[in-house]
Design an enzyme around this catalytic site. Structure first.
Site, PDB file in Angstrom:
ATOM      1  N   HIS A  47       0.859  -1.189   0.000  1.00  0.00           N
ATOM      2  CA  HIS A  47       0.000   0.000   0.000  1.00  0.00           C
ATOM      3  C   HIS A  47       0.894   1.237   0.000  1.00  0.00           C
ATOM      4  O   HIS A  47       2.035   1.189   0.473  1.00  0.00           O
ATOM      5  CB  HIS A  47      -0.890   0.020   1.241  1.00  0.00           C
ATOM      6  CG  HIS A  47      -1.947  -1.028   1.243  1.00  0.00           C
ATOM      7  ND1 HIS A  47      -3.013  -0.982   2.101  1.00  0.00           N
ATOM      8  CD2 HIS A  47      -2.119  -2.153   0.490  1.00  0.00           C
ATOM      9  CE1 HIS A  47      -3.797  -2.015   1.898  1.00  0.00           C
ATOM     10  NE2 HIS A  47      -3.268  -2.752   0.921  1.00  0.00           N
ATOM     11  N   GLU A  49       0.971   3.829   1.839  1.00  0.00           N
ATOM     12  CA  GLU A  49       1.452   4.217   3.168  1.00  0.00           C
ATOM     13  C   GLU A  49       2.656   3.379   3.583  1.00  0.00           C
ATOM     14  O   GLU A  49       3.665   3.895   4.063  1.00  0.00           O
ATOM     15  CB  GLU A  49       0.358   4.041   4.232  1.00  0.00           C
ATOM     16  CG  GLU A  49      -0.887   4.830   3.984  1.00  0.00           C
ATOM     17  CD  GLU A  49      -1.967   4.034   3.252  1.00  0.00           C
ATOM     18  OE1 GLU A  49      -1.668   3.412   2.212  1.00  0.00           O
ATOM     19  OE2 GLU A  49      -3.113   4.068   3.721  1.00  0.00           O
ATOM     20  N   CYS A  77      -6.176   1.776   5.868  1.00  0.00           N
ATOM     21  CA  CYS A  77      -6.808   0.543   6.318  1.00  0.00           C
ATOM     22  C   CYS A  77      -6.217   0.148   7.684  1.00  0.00           C
ATOM     23  O   CYS A  77      -5.298   0.800   8.184  1.00  0.00           O
ATOM     24  CB  CYS A  77      -6.578  -0.569   5.298  1.00  0.00           C
ATOM     25  SG  CYS A  77      -4.853  -1.138   5.204  1.00  0.00           S
ATOM     26  N   CYS A  80      -2.389  -0.554   7.573  1.00  0.00           N
ATOM     27  CA  CYS A  80      -1.597   0.674   7.476  1.00  0.00           C
ATOM     28  C   CYS A  80      -1.677   1.492   8.758  1.00  0.00           C
ATOM     29  O   CYS A  80      -0.689   2.100   9.171  1.00  0.00           O
ATOM     30  CB  CYS A  80      -2.039   1.489   6.267  1.00  0.00           C
ATOM     31  SG  CYS A  80      -1.619   0.683   4.699  1.00  0.00           S
TER      32      CYS A  80
END
Length: 143
Positions: A47, A49, A77, A80
């Site tokens: 992801h 992040e 999410c 993260c």
């Protein structure tokens, strides 16, 4: 947030869900930025992040990003959010809310759990419409 939005646009052009992130250091300097690369890297943890946090840690040569700020185009999410906590991010700024998979204000609300050892200051809704527009366009094109 402008850099995170640029990264989100680039991710969308690569066929990734258009989410971008950027990390600013204690002095305000840009340390790292990334867009989603889960499909490209065949990695469910890639992801924006996570990639930005990893890169910023490499730049600083440490596993903690104390006094650093993270900008993300979409509400992080749960995975993260925990990474943000473990990295000791000072402030989290995010754009669009994520009612399906968000982990901050939606769903599991990771930062409100007693097991969460560090909670950053959270600022939401930053350029939310621009981020939401990118996401809507991406998913409409898939249908």
């Amino acid at each position: 947030m402008a850099i995170a939005l640029e990264q989100a646009r680039a991710a969308g052009k690569r066929g990734e869900v258009p989410v971008g992130a950027a990390v600013r250091g204690p002095d305000g300097a840009l340390l790292a930025f990334a867009g989603n690369r889960t499909r490209e890297l065949c990695d469910p943890t890639a992801h924006a992040e996570i990639l930005a946090l990893r890169a910023a840690c490499a730049v600083l040569g440490q596993e903690r990003l104390v006094a650093c700020d993270l900008y993300v185009t979409l509400e992080p999410c749960a995975m993260c959010a925990m990474a943000i906590s473990h990295a000791r991010i000072r402030r989290l700024y995010y754009g669009a809310a994520d009612p399906k998979s968000g982990g901050i204000a939606q769903g599991p609300r990771i930062f409100s759990h007693p097991q969460c050892h560090h909670v950053p200051e959270v600022y939401d809704g930053i350029d939310a419409e621009a981020a939401a527009h990118l996401l809507r366009g991406f998913f409409e094109a898939l249908r």
